[in-house]
Design an enzyme around this catalytic site. Structure first.
Site, PDB file in Angstrom:
ATOM      1  N   CYS A  39       0.701  -1.113  -0.031  1.00 10.32           N
ATOM      2  CA  CYS A  39       0.035   0.146   0.012  1.00 10.32           C
ATOM      3  C   CYS A  39       0.919   1.344  -0.146  1.00 10.32           C
ATOM      4  O   CYS A  39       1.685   1.462   0.787  1.00 10.32           O
ATOM      5  CB  CYS A  39      -0.860   0.083   1.051  1.00 10.32           C
ATOM      6  SG  CYS A  39      -1.914   1.482   1.514  1.00 10.32           S
ATOM      7  N   LYS A  66     -10.823  -8.099   6.813  1.00  9.06           N
ATOM      8  CA  LYS A  66     -10.253  -7.143   7.812  1.00  9.06           C
ATOM      9  C   LYS A  66     -10.680  -7.955   9.222  1.00  9.06           C
ATOM     10  O   LYS A  66     -12.058  -8.047   9.375  1.00  9.06           O
ATOM     11  CB  LYS A  66     -10.406  -5.717   7.641  1.00  9.06           C
ATOM     12  CG  LYS A  66     -10.199  -5.006   6.453  1.00  9.06           C
ATOM     13  CD  LYS A  66     -10.988  -3.599   6.187  1.00  9.06           C
ATOM     14  CE  LYS A  66     -10.712  -3.163   4.884  1.00  9.06           C
ATOM     15  NZ  LYS A  66     -11.329  -1.893   4.621  1.00  9.06           N
ATOM     16  N   VAL A 118      -5.432   1.297   6.334  1.00  9.11           N
ATOM     17  CA  VAL A 118      -3.966   1.432   6.660  1.00  9.11           C
ATOM     18  C   VAL A 118      -3.507   2.848   5.828  1.00  9.11           C
ATOM     19  O   VAL A 118      -4.020   3.352   4.859  1.00  9.11           O
ATOM     20  CB  VAL A 118      -3.206   0.350   6.209  1.00  9.11           C
ATOM     21  CG1 VAL A 118      -3.688  -0.917   7.129  1.00  9.11           C
ATOM     22  CG2 VAL A 118      -3.161   0.018   4.667  1.00  9.11           C
ATOM     23  N   GLU A 134      -4.411   8.154   8.899  1.00 15.21           N
ATOM     24  CA  GLU A 134      -4.400   8.856   7.785  1.00 15.21           C
ATOM     25  C   GLU A 134      -2.807   9.064   7.663  1.00 15.21           C
ATOM     26  O   GLU A 134      -2.079   9.514   8.225  1.00 15.21           O
ATOM     27  CB  GLU A 134      -5.040  10.150   7.810  1.00 15.21           C
ATOM     28  CG  GLU A 134      -6.649   9.974   8.023  1.00 15.21           C
ATOM     29  CD  GLU A 134      -7.058   9.083   6.774  1.00 15.21           C
ATOM     30  OE1 GLU A 134      -6.746   8.777   5.834  1.00 15.21           O
ATOM     31  OE2 GLU A 134      -8.253   8.460   7.366  1.00 15.21           O
ATOM     32  N   SER A 135      -2.604   8.784   6.152  1.00 17.87           N
ATOM     33  CA  SER A 135      -0.954   8.745   5.709  1.00 17.87           C
ATOM     34  C   SER A 135      -0.514  10.134   5.539  1.00 17.87           C
ATOM     35  O   SER A 135       0.762  10.032   5.838  1.00 17.87           O
ATOM     36  CB  SER A 135      -1.119   8.541   4.310  1.00 17.87           C
ATOM     37  OG  SER A 135      -1.501   9.144   3.550  1.00 17.87           O
TER      38      SER A 135
END
Length: 253
Positions: free
Chosen positions: A35, A62, A75, A89-90
């Site tokens: 990801c 999940k 993720v 959150e990325s």
């Protein structure tokens, strides 16, 4: 504990037990090995040398308990303070880590420079939807040329925005560099698969993008970035399965 311990562990899925909370001083990152959004958190933790462990999650099956870490079940998610705190959150996780460990800050503390890095990341992020559209065109020739053209346009725009060695505008990579790299890495993997790919898998992305080519080689060669990445053959293999509709989240393990 080493940085990114367990990065190549097998996924936990529905029916698997919830792991014990991370011990004090350890930062747990919930991840999926392929990801690009989760990889942002991995790269940041690696570059900042944050003691961390990685738990990989099956994104199609999940575990029920995972929704207590991330309400959408996505993720990445960061877990800390013995499971009492979660950050998701990325783009938020890297900024949080910078605030938590200011001695190794990557995102500028100056308010103006900070905003400029965030705005630049938003502009560069045009590569993400263009990538997914081009990926779907791998097995469907309808509209393929238009989808390839949109991805090339995202690269052309990035080439213009790269006015120095790095998007940070400084002598070393910064927030925008580290967070956008995973998206370009996915295009690199895809360049090995796409029919009549507009990009070179040998000198990615190709001679039409000399600044981006140098930038990509430099980022890819940074040990901390490499430690947070999957090898090319793994990424290509995963996306071959992904494009067939049968993603194997434990590919190569």
């Amino acid at each position: 504990m080493p940085v990114l311990a367990g990065i190549n562990s097998k996924v936990l899925k529905n029916g698997d037990s919830e792991p014990s909370p991370p011990p004090a001083g350890i930062y747990r990152i919930y991840n999926m090995r392929f990801c690009p959004w989760a990889q942002r958190a991995l790269i940041y933790a690696s570059v900042k040398n944050v003691p961390s462990e990685v738990i990989n999650i099956h994104l199609k099956e999940k575990p029920d308990w995972y929704f207590s870490k991330h309400y959408k079940g996505q993720v990445p998610a960061l877990e800390l303070d013995e499971g009492k705190k979660h950050v998701i959150e990325s783009a938020h996780i890297p900024e949080y880590l910078d605030d938590l460990f200011p001695e190794s800050r990557i995102l500028p503390s100056d308010p103006y420079e900070k905003v400029q890095q965030k705005l630049l990341l938003e502009r560069l992020a045009a590569v993400a939807p263009a990538f997914y559209a081009a990926a779907q065109a791998a097995n469907n020739p309808e509209g393929r040329d238009e989808k390839y053209a949109a991805l090339v346009k995202a690269f052309e725009d990035a080439e213009k925005l790269l006015t120095g060695d790095f998007f940070s505008g400084k002598a070393k990579p910064g927030f925008a560099d580290y967070l956008i790299f995973p998206n370009y890495q996915r295009v690199f993997w895809l360049s090995h698969i796409l029919p009549n790919s507009p990009f070179s898998s040998e000198s990615f992305p190709g001679p039409n993008f000399p600044k981006l080519a140098k930038w990509y080689r430099t980022l890819d060669s940074i040990p901390e970035v490499a430690a947070a990445s999957q090898p090319t053959e793994m990424g290509v293999g995963f996306f071959n399965d992904y494009l067939k509709g049968t993603p194997n989240y434990d590919y190569g393990l």
